[in-house]
Design a protein around this motif. Structure first.
Motif, PDB file in Angstrom:
ATOM      1  N   CYS A 262       2.131 -15.281  74.993  1.00 34.21           N
ATOM      2  CA  CYS A 262       2.993 -15.962  75.883  1.00 34.21           C
ATOM      3  C   CYS A 262       3.826 -15.230  76.636  1.00 34.21           C
ATOM      4  O   CYS A 262       4.181 -15.467  77.998  1.00 34.21           O
ATOM      5  N   ALA A 263       4.558 -14.541  75.780  1.00 30.67           N
ATOM      6  CA  ALA A 263       5.429 -13.519  76.478  1.00 30.67           C
ATOM      7  C   ALA A 263       4.828 -12.389  77.537  1.00 30.67           C
ATOM      8  O   ALA A 263       5.347 -12.348  78.698  1.00 30.67           O
ATOM      9  N   ALA A 264       3.913 -12.089  77.183  1.00 29.88           N
ATOM     10  CA  ALA A 264       3.138 -11.105  78.054  1.00 29.88           C
ATOM     11  C   ALA A 264       2.361 -11.495  79.098  1.00 29.88           C
ATOM     12  O   ALA A 264       2.591 -11.406  80.213  1.00 29.88           O
ATOM     13  N   ALA A 265       2.099 -13.091  78.929  1.00 29.84           N
ATOM     14  CA  ALA A 265       1.546 -13.521  80.209  1.00 29.84           C
ATOM     15  C   ALA A 265       2.715 -13.963  81.123  1.00 29.84           C
ATOM     16  O   ALA A 265       2.409 -13.800  82.354  1.00 29.84           O
ATOM     17  N   LEU A 266       3.727 -14.300  80.755  1.00 33.00           N
ATOM     18  CA  LEU A 266       4.867 -14.620  81.662  1.00 33.00           C
ATOM     19  C   LEU A 266       5.175 -13.511  82.219  1.00 33.00           C
ATOM     20  O   LEU A 266       5.521 -13.379  83.466  1.00 33.00           O
ATOM     21  N   HIS A 267       5.263 -12.200  81.465  1.00 28.42           N
ATOM     22  CA  HIS A 267       5.667 -10.903  82.189  1.00 28.42           C
ATOM     23  C   HIS A 267       4.870 -10.373  82.984  1.00 28.42           C
ATOM     24  O   HIS A 267       5.213  -9.915  84.283  1.00 28.42           O
ATOM     25  N   ALA A 268       3.525 -10.629  82.996  1.00 22.19           N
ATOM     26  CA  ALA A 268       2.634 -10.526  83.998  1.00 22.19           C
ATOM     27  C   ALA A 268       2.630 -10.982  85.126  1.00 22.19           C
ATOM     28  O   ALA A 268       2.250 -10.395  85.948  1.00 22.19           O
ATOM     29  N   THR A 269       3.023 -12.342  84.999  1.00 24.10           N
ATOM     30  CA  THR A 269       3.235 -12.982  86.456  1.00 24.10           C
ATOM     31  C   THR A 269       4.617 -12.601  87.291  1.00 24.10           C
ATOM     32  O   THR A 269       4.624 -13.194  88.400  1.00 24.10           O
ATOM     33  N   GLY A 270       5.393 -11.924  86.610  1.00 24.04           N
ATOM     34  CA  GLY A 270       6.572 -11.553  87.175  1.00 24.04           C
ATOM     35  C   GLY A 270       7.700 -12.506  86.976  1.00 24.04           C
ATOM     36  O   GLY A 270       8.611 -12.276  87.790  1.00 24.04           O
ATOM     37  N   LYS A 271       7.400 -13.635  86.509  1.00 27.32           N
ATOM     38  CA  LYS A 271       8.322 -14.731  86.333  1.00 27.32           C
ATOM     39  C   LYS A 271       9.559 -14.166  85.217  1.00 27.32           C
ATOM     40  O   LYS A 271       9.211 -13.618  84.268  1.00 27.32           O
ATOM     41  N   ARG A 272      10.727 -14.643  85.425  1.00 24.27           N
ATOM     42  CA  ARG A 272      11.842 -14.404  84.440  1.00 24.27           C
ATOM     43  C   ARG A 272      12.391 -15.867  84.254  1.00 24.27           C
ATOM     44  O   ARG A 272      13.302 -16.190  84.447  1.00 24.27           O
ATOM     45  N   PRO A 273      11.662 -16.348  83.262  1.00 27.18           N
ATOM     46  CA  PRO A 273      12.127 -17.783  82.586  1.00 27.18           C
ATOM     47  C   PRO A 273      13.176 -17.601  81.666  1.00 27.18           C
ATOM     48  O   PRO A 273      13.739 -16.643  81.223  1.00 27.18           O
ATOM     49  N   PRO A 274      14.063 -18.532  81.589  1.00 21.62           N
ATOM     50  CA  PRO A 274      15.005 -18.696  80.451  1.00 21.62           C
ATOM     51  C   PRO A 274      14.701 -18.071  78.915  1.00 21.62           C
ATOM     52  O   PRO A 274      13.543 -18.315  78.770  1.00 21.62           O
ATOM     53  N   ARG A 275      15.679 -17.541  78.215  1.00 18.06           N
ATOM     54  CA  ARG A 275      15.559 -16.918  77.027  1.00 18.06           C
ATOM     55  C   ARG A 275      14.744 -18.066  76.087  1.00 18.06           C
ATOM     56  O   ARG A 275      15.376 -19.176  76.063  1.00 18.06           O
ATOM     57  N   GLY A 276      13.872 -17.717  75.363  1.00 17.11           N
ATOM     58  CA  GLY A 276      13.331 -18.644  74.456  1.00 17.11           C
ATOM     59  C   GLY A 276      12.055 -19.352  75.028  1.00 17.11           C
ATOM     60  O   GLY A 276      11.449 -20.252  74.374  1.00 17.11           O
TER      61      GLY A 276
ATOM     62  N   PRO B 284     -10.012 -16.836  64.938  1.00 20.62           N
ATOM     63  CA  PRO B 284     -10.698 -15.958  66.029  1.00 20.62           C
ATOM     64  C   PRO B 284     -10.078 -16.225  67.275  1.00 20.62           C
ATOM     65  O   PRO B 284     -10.000 -15.458  68.083  1.00 20.62           O
ATOM     66  N   PRO B 285     -10.189 -17.439  67.894  1.00 17.94           N
ATOM     67  CA  PRO B 285      -9.906 -17.461  69.402  1.00 17.94           C
ATOM     68  C   PRO B 285      -8.438 -17.231  69.489  1.00 17.94           C
ATOM     69  O   PRO B 285      -7.804 -16.567  70.604  1.00 17.94           O
ATOM     70  N   VAL B 286      -7.588 -17.170  68.501  1.00 11.59           N
ATOM     71  CA  VAL B 286      -6.139 -16.724  68.394  1.00 11.59           C
ATOM     72  C   VAL B 286      -6.195 -15.201  68.520  1.00 11.59           C
ATOM     73  O   VAL B 286      -5.392 -14.495  69.291  1.00 11.59           O
ATOM     74  N   PHE B 287      -7.025 -14.679  67.748  1.00 11.80           N
ATOM     75  CA  PHE B 287      -7.235 -13.133  67.941  1.00 11.80           C
ATOM     76  C   PHE B 287      -7.665 -12.712  69.076  1.00 11.80           C
ATOM     77  O   PHE B 287      -7.025 -11.542  69.637  1.00 11.80           O
ATOM     78  N   ALA B 288      -8.581 -13.440  69.863  1.00  7.55           N
ATOM     79  CA  ALA B 288      -9.092 -13.223  71.139  1.00  7.55           C
ATOM     80  C   ALA B 288      -7.952 -13.245  72.055  1.00  7.55           C
ATOM     81  O   ALA B 288      -7.698 -12.256  73.157  1.00  7.55           O
ATOM     82  N   CYS B 289      -6.797 -14.102  72.095  1.00  3.98           N
ATOM     83  CA  CYS B 289      -5.838 -14.273  72.805  1.00  3.98           C
ATOM     84  C   CYS B 289      -4.848 -12.889  72.670  1.00  3.98           C
ATOM     85  O   CYS B 289      -4.442 -12.404  73.596  1.00  3.98           O
ATOM     86  N   ALA B 290      -4.544 -12.522  71.272  1.00  4.34           N
ATOM     87  CA  ALA B 290      -3.709 -11.601  71.142  1.00  4.34           C
ATOM     88  C   ALA B 290      -4.461 -10.170  71.470  1.00  4.34           C
ATOM     89  O   ALA B 290      -3.427  -9.260  71.837  1.00  4.34           O
ATOM     90  N   ALA B 291      -5.500 -10.274  71.687  1.00  2.00           N
ATOM     91  CA  ALA B 291      -6.337  -9.068  72.150  1.00  2.00           C
ATOM     92  C   ALA B 291      -6.192  -8.637  73.686  1.00  2.00           C
ATOM     93  O   ALA B 291      -6.226  -7.344  73.929  1.00  2.00           O
ATOM     94  N   THR B 292      -5.501  -9.593  74.323  1.00  2.00           N
ATOM     95  CA  THR B 292      -5.259  -9.423  75.778  1.00  2.00           C
ATOM     96  C   THR B 292      -3.952  -8.767  75.919  1.00  2.00           C
ATOM     97  O   THR B 292      -3.367  -8.506  77.177  1.00  2.00           O
ATOM     98  N   VAL B 293      -2.836  -8.806  75.022  1.00  2.00           N
ATOM     99  CA  VAL B 293      -1.383  -8.257  75.236  1.00  2.00           C
ATOM    100  C   VAL B 293      -1.446  -7.185  75.557  1.00  2.00           C
ATOM    101  O   VAL B 293      -0.630  -6.756  76.600  1.00  2.00           O
ATOM    102  N   PRO B 294      -2.278  -6.081  74.897  1.00  2.00           N
ATOM    103  CA  PRO B 294      -1.925  -4.837  75.499  1.00  2.00           C
ATOM    104  C   PRO B 294      -2.336  -4.400  77.088  1.00  2.00           C
ATOM    105  O   PRO B 294      -1.563  -3.861  77.708  1.00  2.00           O
ATOM    106  N   VAL B 295      -3.262  -5.486  77.469  1.00  2.94           N
ATOM    107  CA  VAL B 295      -3.670  -5.234  78.907  1.00  2.94           C
ATOM    108  C   VAL B 295      -2.671  -5.745  79.916  1.00  2.94           C
ATOM    109  O   VAL B 295      -2.320  -5.476  80.833  1.00  2.94           O
ATOM    110  N   LEU B 296      -2.196  -7.031  79.247  1.00  2.22           N
ATOM    111  CA  LEU B 296      -1.042  -7.868  79.946  1.00  2.22           C
ATOM    112  C   LEU B 296       0.403  -6.904  80.299  1.00  2.22           C
ATOM    113  O   LEU B 296       0.875  -7.034  81.050  1.00  2.22           O
TER     114      LEU B 296
END
Length: 457
Positions: free
Chosen positions: A85-99, A135-147
């Motif tokens: 979630c942190a990587a996805a928000l970062h990739a969108t360029g949004k800066r949401p509140p902490r937490g 497994p689906p959680v691992f698949a989501c986590a695998a996208t963190v490096p590219v994000l």
């Protein structure tokens, strides 16, 4: 509230006791360790080598491993989804509140694990969690490096890890592999319209590397003696592509879709998305404009869910037949994507509300209310399940002590009373026709066989 739900569910894991496939895994790990477990999966069962390693990791601790699996996997899921979630928000360029990222990760975790129609099999049963929840959680986590990749070294790391990660996923779960392949292919197709030109080539290369890894892992699994044995036993190849199988799989997937669309816990994900959208609006109200590719992304997500979900139903139909409509654990390989899509849809709804000139705090209040109601409902469901688990655990412990004492005294055949919970397989189920668990129970207690007892354990 989501974190409180996770903490309560983790505490209730003290009542987990073996059942179903656990009876078969425990004696294999006890008598032969990791090599025997890998040998069993690769040469006899299904070829899922990574699955075998994960089963060994908790089964080597016996009953305690089953009790600690849910808390450990719950924390792992939360951390991985937090990173995603942190990587996805970062990739969108949004800066949401902490937490915000932690809030979204906790929301997705709670809805995914406890919004299931069978939370016991999704969260508490290790064998199912290893095959269909993690497994689906691992698949989501695998996208963190590219994000997260923002430098040459970061992009190199993402490309370097894509192939082995994909291969490991291919050796863990066929269903999640199918969903991942569909999602990656869709990303490549729409990349020209949704990914900035500066990152487009890198993302396409990463998708190609990930697809290569998934295919490699799938080929190793498919050609394994265990997978071959399973196909021959279940007539996989001929049955899977038969017209009747494809039609009944379509009917089954339509039934599953209707069940999920009308299941109230998933409103929690939609409400969490509304809260996320309102937080983003309040953080940068001047930047809330309609994205030109918004409709394309929504259609793409729905298409991936439909194609991936139907494909999962098709490949599981030969083993489960019409049971694909009731074996809810099989749905988890694509339900995580469904939960994430609901969060995205909720955020888009909050954005649309703001663009019409309406106050964000109204949508925030509505989203928060629904969110709290869903969390309270999930807490009530967990309380009922915890009570059932506690009752079974006490009966299981009494029976376990008696059977161990009788085996130590020289008995070769022991009476066993069925202790079912949440539609888990038990010896002598289906009016006595389900006999294979009995063989594993006998091996667990080191006796020749067990008989069906009806008295108190």
């Amino acid at each position: 509230m989501s974190l409180a739900l996770l903490a309560y569910a983790a505490w209730a894991a003290q009542w987990v006791r073996p059942s179903g496939d656990d009876w078969c895994f425990l004696p294999v790990v006890r008598d032969g360790g990791l090599t025997s477990m890998v040998d069993k999966f690769y040469f006899m069962d299904n070829g899922r080598v990574v699955n075998a390693v994960l089963v060994w990791a908790y089964a080597r601790f016996g009953v305690a491993g089953h009790q600690w699996f849910a808390p450990a996997s719950g924390v792992l899921i939360l951390l991985l989804l937090w990173a995603f979630c942190a990587a996805a928000l970062h990739a969108t360029g949004k800066r949401p509140p902490r937490g915000t990222a932690l809030f979204m990760a906790a929301t997705v975790t709670a809805v995914f694990l406890f919004g299931s129609l069978n939370t016991y099999k999704t969260f508490y049963w290790p064998a199912s969690s290893v095959s269909h929840t993690l497994p689906p959680v691992f698949a989501c986590a695998a996208t963190v490096p590219v994000l997260r990749a923002a430098s040459p070294w970061g992009r190199a790391f993402a490309l370097f890890t894509a192939v082995p990660t994909g291969a490991a996923l291919g050796l863990l779960s066929e269903e999640t592999t199918v969903v991942a392949l569909v999602a990656l292919a869709c990303t490549v197709v729409i990349s020209r319209r949704v990914i900035p030109a500066a990152r487009r080539r890198f993302v396409r290369l990463w998708c190609a590397a990930a697809i290569t890894g998934l295919v490699i892992g799938s080929l190793i699994l498919y050609t394994s003696p265990g997978a071959l044995h399973r196909r021959q036993t279940k007539s996989y190849s001929s049955l899977m592509l038969a017209g009747k199988s494809l039609w009944e799989s379509l009917y089954g997937f339509a039934y599953i879709t209707l069940r999920c669309l009308t299941s109230w816990p998933y409103l929690g994900a939609l409400a969490g998305g509304v809260i996320l959208g309102c937080l983003l609006v309040r953080a940068s109200p001047e930047r809330v404009t309609r994205a030109k590719n918004e409709a394309l992304l929504v259609r793409s997500c729905i298409l991936v869910l439909v194609i991936g979900g139907y494909a999962c139903t098709v490949i599981t139909y030969p083993a489960f037949r019409t049971g694909v409509m009731t074996s809810t654990r099989l749905w988890n390989d694509y339900l995580l994507l469904y939960v994430l899509f609901l969060v995205y849809a909720g955020a888009l709804a909050a954005y649309a509300w703001h663009r019409r000139g309406r106050q964000a705090h109204t949508a925030l209040a509505a989203g928060t209310t629904v969110y709290c109601v869903v969390c309270l409902g999930l807490a009530a469901s967990l309380a009922v399940l915890e009570s059932d688990m506690a009752a079974r655990a006490r009966a299981w412990d009494r029976q376990d002590s008696r059977m161990r004492a009788q085996a130590a005294a020289g008995a070769r055949v022991l009476p066993y009373r069925r202790l079912p919970i949440s539609k888990m397989v038990e010896p002598f189920g289906q009016d006595g026709h389900k006999t294979w668990p009995a063989l594993c129970v006998a091996r667990y207690y080191r006796v020749q066989g067990i008989t069906n007892a009806t008295g108190k354990p």
